[in-house]
Design an enzyme around this catalytic site. Structure first.
Site, short mmCIF file in Angstrom:
data_model
loop_
_atom_site.label_atom_id
_atom_site.label_comp_id
_atom_site.label_asym_id
_atom_site.label_seq_id
_atom_site.Cartn_x
_atom_site.Cartn_y
_atom_site.Cartn_z
N ASN A 42 6.46 -1.31 6.07
CA ASN A 42 5.92 -0.35 5.10
C ASN A 42 5.68 -1.04 3.76
OD1 ASN A 42 8.81 -0.36 5.10
ND2 ASN A 42 8.89 1.57 3.98
N GLU A 44 4.85 0.19 -0.03
CA GLU A 44 4.74 1.36 -0.92
C GLU A 44 3.93 1.02 -2.17
OE1 GLU A 44 8.77 2.76 -1.42
OE2 GLU A 44 8.77 3.57 0.63
N ASN A 45 3.65 2.07 -2.95
CA ASN A 45 2.85 1.91 -4.16
C ASN A 45 3.36 2.90 -5.20
OD1 ASN A 45 0.28 2.53 -5.92
ND2 ASN A 45 -0.11 0.61 -4.85
N ALA A 46 3.22 2.53 -6.48
CA ALA A 46 3.65 3.42 -7.56
C ALA A 46 2.93 4.76 -7.49
CB ALA A 46 3.40 2.75 -8.92
N TYR A 48 2.42 7.15 -5.13
CA TYR A 48 3.11 7.29 -3.84
C TYR A 48 2.23 7.49 -2.60
CZ TYR A 48 7.50 7.78 -6.52
OH TYR A 48 8.56 7.58 -7.34
N CYS A 53 2.59 3.01 6.04
CA CYS A 53 3.72 2.95 6.96
C CYS A 53 3.68 1.65 7.76
CB CYS A 53 3.67 4.12 7.94
SG CYS A 53 4.16 5.69 7.25
N GLU A 55 3.95 1.26 10.99
CA GLU A 55 3.10 1.37 12.19
C GLU A 55 1.63 1.17 11.81
OE1 GLU A 55 5.37 3.44 11.05
OE2 GLU A 55 6.31 4.63 12.61
N CYS A 89 6.19 8.89 11.91
CA CYS A 89 5.85 10.11 11.17
C CYS A 89 4.59 10.73 11.80
CB CYS A 89 5.62 9.78 9.69
SG CYS A 89 4.05 8.95 9.37
N CYS A 92 1.37 8.69 11.58
CA CYS A 92 1.38 7.50 12.45
C CYS A 92 1.27 7.89 13.92
CB CYS A 92 2.63 6.67 12.20
SG CYS A 92 2.49 5.74 10.66
N1 THU Z 1 7.74 5.15 6.96
C1 THU Z 1 7.19 4.29 7.88
O1 THU Z 1 6.89 3.14 7.56
N2 THU Z 1 6.99 4.74 9.13
C2 THU Z 1 7.31 6.00 9.57
O2 THU Z 1 7.00 6.36 10.68
C3 THU Z 1 8.07 6.88 8.69
C4 THU Z 1 8.08 6.52 7.26
C5 THU Z 1 7.93 4.68 5.59
C6 THU Z 1 7.02 5.31 4.57
C7 THU Z 1 7.81 5.13 3.31
O3 THU Z 1 7.53 3.83 2.77
C8 THU Z 1 9.25 5.17 3.76
O4 THU Z 1 9.23 4.96 5.15
C9 THU Z 1 9.96 6.47 3.45
O5 THU Z 1 9.26 7.54 3.91
#
Ligand code: THU
Length: 130
Positions: A42, A44-46, A48, A53, A55, A89, A92
């Site tokens: 994963n 992330e970015n400021a 949000y 993810c 996947e 999630c 994904c």
């Molecule tokens: N996240 C994933 O990388 N994959 C998932 O299937 C669930 C969530 C990440 C997104 C975010 O960076 C962090 O987990 C918290 O949600």
């Protein structure tokens, strides 16, 4: 490539996650129809919603390398310390569905080191497709 090897790769790339906002590291490793393995974490970015993810990252790597189908995808999630079961999630699940068939396996291990194996139909029944 065994399931354990794939999960080990997911755990390894999980360490590279960029997740200063959630501190929730996730790694994914997938085996494609050509026998190639692709990994992603994963990012992330400021701002949000702009985060990716694990996947999603692994699927992007597969497509860039010429793969089209997911045979098996292993997902390793959890906090800083250890792997915890992390099923994909909702978004994904739809992304995996795009490159899955009825034999595609989505594998995770839980806190007790027990395997959980899903098909994409388990995770996304009555899914959307054009
Ligand atoms: N996240 C994933 O990388 N994959 C998932 O299937 C669930 C969530 C990440 C997104 C975010 O960076 C962090 O987990 C918290 O949600």
């Amino acid at each position: 490539m065994t399931d354990d090897e794939l999960l080990d790769l997911a755990r390894a790339v999980r360490e590279k996650a960029y997740c200063p906002y959630s501190n929730f590291r996730v790694g994914a490793a997938l085996l494609d129809e050509n026998g190639q393995v692709h990994v992603g974490c994963n990012v992330e970015n400021a701002a949000y919603p702009q985060g990716n993810c694990a996947e999603t990252s692994a699927i992007a790597a597969m497509i860039a390398a010429g793969g089209q189908r997911i045979v098996t995808i292993a997902v390793a999630g959890g906090g800083e310390a250890r792997t915890r079961a992390c099923t994909p999630c909702g978004g994904c699940r739809q992304r995996i569905y795009e490159f899955a068939d009825e034999n595609t396996r989505v594998i995770v291990k839980d806190d007790d080191d027990e395997w959980h194996t899903y098909t994409i139909n388990d995770l996304l029944p009555s899914s959307f497709h054009l």
